[in-house]
Design a protein around this motif. Structure first.
Motif, PDB file in Angstrom:
ATOM      1  N   GLU A  68       0.813  -1.219   0.000  1.00  0.00           N
ATOM      2  CA  GLU A  68       0.000   0.000   0.000  1.00  0.00           C
ATOM      3  C   GLU A  68       0.845   1.267   0.000  1.00  0.00           C
ATOM      4  OE1 GLU A  68      -2.460  -0.201   3.503  1.00  0.00           O
ATOM      5  OE2 GLU A  68      -0.736  -0.412   4.819  1.00  0.00           O
ATOM      6  N   ARG A  69       1.991   1.255   0.656  1.00  0.00           N
ATOM      7  CA  ARG A  69       2.830   2.459   0.701  1.00  0.00           C
ATOM      8  C   ARG A  69       3.418   2.762  -0.676  1.00  0.00           C
ATOM      9  NH1 ARG A  69       4.927   4.760   4.743  1.00  0.00           N
ATOM     10  NH2 ARG A  69       7.059   4.569   4.029  1.00  0.00           N
ATOM     11  N   MET A  70       3.950   1.748  -1.356  1.00  0.00           N
ATOM     12  CA  MET A  70       4.521   1.971  -2.685  1.00  0.00           C
ATOM     13  C   MET A  70       3.426   2.339  -3.677  1.00  0.00           C
ATOM     14  SD  MET A  70       7.112   2.313  -4.655  1.00  0.00           S
ATOM     15  CE  MET A  70       8.590   1.542  -4.034  1.00  0.00           C
ATOM     16  N   LEU A  71       2.275   1.701  -3.595  1.00  0.00           N
ATOM     17  CA  LEU A  71       1.174   2.066  -4.488  1.00  0.00           C
ATOM     18  C   LEU A  71       0.800   3.533  -4.291  1.00  0.00           C
ATOM     19  CD1 LEU A  71      -1.028   1.534  -6.569  1.00  0.00           C
ATOM     20  CD2 LEU A  71      -2.444   0.606  -4.708  1.00  0.00           C
ATOM     21  N   GLY A  72       0.696   3.958  -3.043  1.00  0.00           N
ATOM     22  CA  GLY A  72       0.372   5.360  -2.762  1.00  0.00           C
ATOM     23  C   GLY A  72       1.406   6.312  -3.329  1.00  0.00           C
ATOM     24  N   LYS A  73       2.675   5.950  -3.242  1.00  0.00           N
ATOM     25  CA  LYS A  73       3.737   6.816  -3.765  1.00  0.00           C
ATOM     26  C   LYS A  73       3.693   6.903  -5.288  1.00  0.00           C
ATOM     27  CE  LYS A  73       6.676   6.098   0.197  1.00  0.00           C
ATOM     28  NZ  LYS A  73       7.933   5.584   0.725  1.00  0.00           N
ATOM     29  N   LEU A  74       3.414   5.785  -5.951  1.00  0.00           N
ATOM     30  CA  LEU A  74       3.289   5.813  -7.409  1.00  0.00           C
ATOM     31  C   LEU A  74       2.099   6.670  -7.828  1.00  0.00           C
ATOM     32  CD1 LEU A  74       4.036   2.064  -8.187  1.00  0.00           C
ATOM     33  CD2 LEU A  74       5.407   4.008  -8.958  1.00  0.00           C
ATOM     34  N   HIS A 136       7.010   8.362   4.845  1.00  0.00           N
ATOM     35  CA  HIS A 136       6.042   9.134   5.615  1.00  0.00           C
ATOM     36  C   HIS A 136       4.983   8.177   6.121  1.00  0.00           C
ATOM     37  CE1 HIS A 136       7.756  12.786   3.992  1.00  0.00           C
ATOM     38  NE2 HIS A 136       7.672  12.234   2.795  1.00  0.00           N
ATOM     39  N   HIS A 137       4.422   8.469   7.249  1.00  0.00           N
ATOM     40  CA  HIS A 137       3.364   7.616   7.772  1.00  0.00           C
ATOM     41  C   HIS A 137       2.036   8.010   7.174  1.00  0.00           C
ATOM     42  CE1 HIS A 137       5.774   5.553  10.721  1.00  0.00           C
ATOM     43  NE2 HIS A 137       6.369   6.709  10.948  1.00  0.00           N
ATOM     44  N   HIS A 138       1.273   7.003   6.801  1.00  0.00           N
ATOM     45  CA  HIS A 138      -0.064   7.215   6.271  1.00  0.00           C
ATOM     46  C   HIS A 138      -0.990   6.265   6.988  1.00  0.00           C
ATOM     47  CE1 HIS A 138       1.492   9.620   2.996  1.00  0.00           C
ATOM     48  NE2 HIS A 138       2.405   8.704   2.807  1.00  0.00           N
ATOM     49  N   ALA A 139      -2.190   6.712   7.272  1.00  0.00           N
ATOM     50  CA  ALA A 139      -3.164   5.833   7.896  1.00  0.00           C
ATOM     51  C   ALA A 139      -3.526   4.730   6.907  1.00  0.00           C
ATOM     52  CB  ALA A 139      -4.420   6.626   8.270  1.00  0.00           C
TER      53      ALA A 139
END
Length: 167
Positions: A68-74, A136-139
């Motif tokens: 989920e973190r890498m998907l959000g960054k892309l 960065h932290h994301h919920a």
């Protein structure tokens, strides 16, 4: 430009664990095959992978599984992310699926939870990035998947930025 993470000549099972990144033109011509800088596994290595994809001007990335973190960054970088119908499809099938907007991942709820990052307490010394490199932290998102499937009709009231839903 379309990016396909490759392992053993096929779409990799997990995005950041791919052996190589294959960069294709929109017409499907292989432009470049690069060793994946994320194989080091820490935040800085994954940031190097993201930076490489951005620097090459990628517009679409194919994935089988992605955190989920890498998907959000892309998605935040304006890069469309696509999950093809068949992981072991032919190269032509993968490239065709990359162009299919119904197969796009639209938010982080369509990805795997970033459990390793959470188990290390997030960013900082224990995660290897010391707070740099885009950590960065994301919920964690618990919303239903918004992956558009062919049987799903997208609502006209939805607004997109690239292919990410805007709330």
């Amino acid at each position: 430009m379309i990016v396909i993470p490759m392992s053993r000549g096929h779409l990799s099972g997990h995005f950041t664990k791919a052996q190589q990144l294959a960069f294709f033109s929109a017409e499907g011509q292989l432009l470049q095959l690069v060793d994946n800088p994320a194989l080091g596994g820490n935040c800085a290595a994954k940031s190097a992978m993201l930076n490489l994809i951005q620097q090459q001007g990628a517009q679409i990335v194919l994935v089988n599984q992605i955190g989920e973190r890498m998907l959000g960054k892309l998605l935040d970088a304006g890069i469309s992310v696509c999950r093809p119908r068949q992981r072991n499809g032919s190269l032509q099938q993968l490239l065709d699926d990359a162009r299919n907007t119904h197969l796009r991942l639209l938010d982080t709820s369509t990805a795997r939870p970033s459990l390793q990052h959470q188990s290390k307490g997030g960013c900082g010394e224990s995660c290897g990035c010391s707070g740099s490199g885009g950590c960065h932290h994301h919920a964690t998102t618990t919303a239903q998947s918004t992956l558009c499937q062919p049987q799903h009709s997208c609502n006209d009231d939805v607004h997109f930025s690239g292919f990410r839903l805007q709330k």
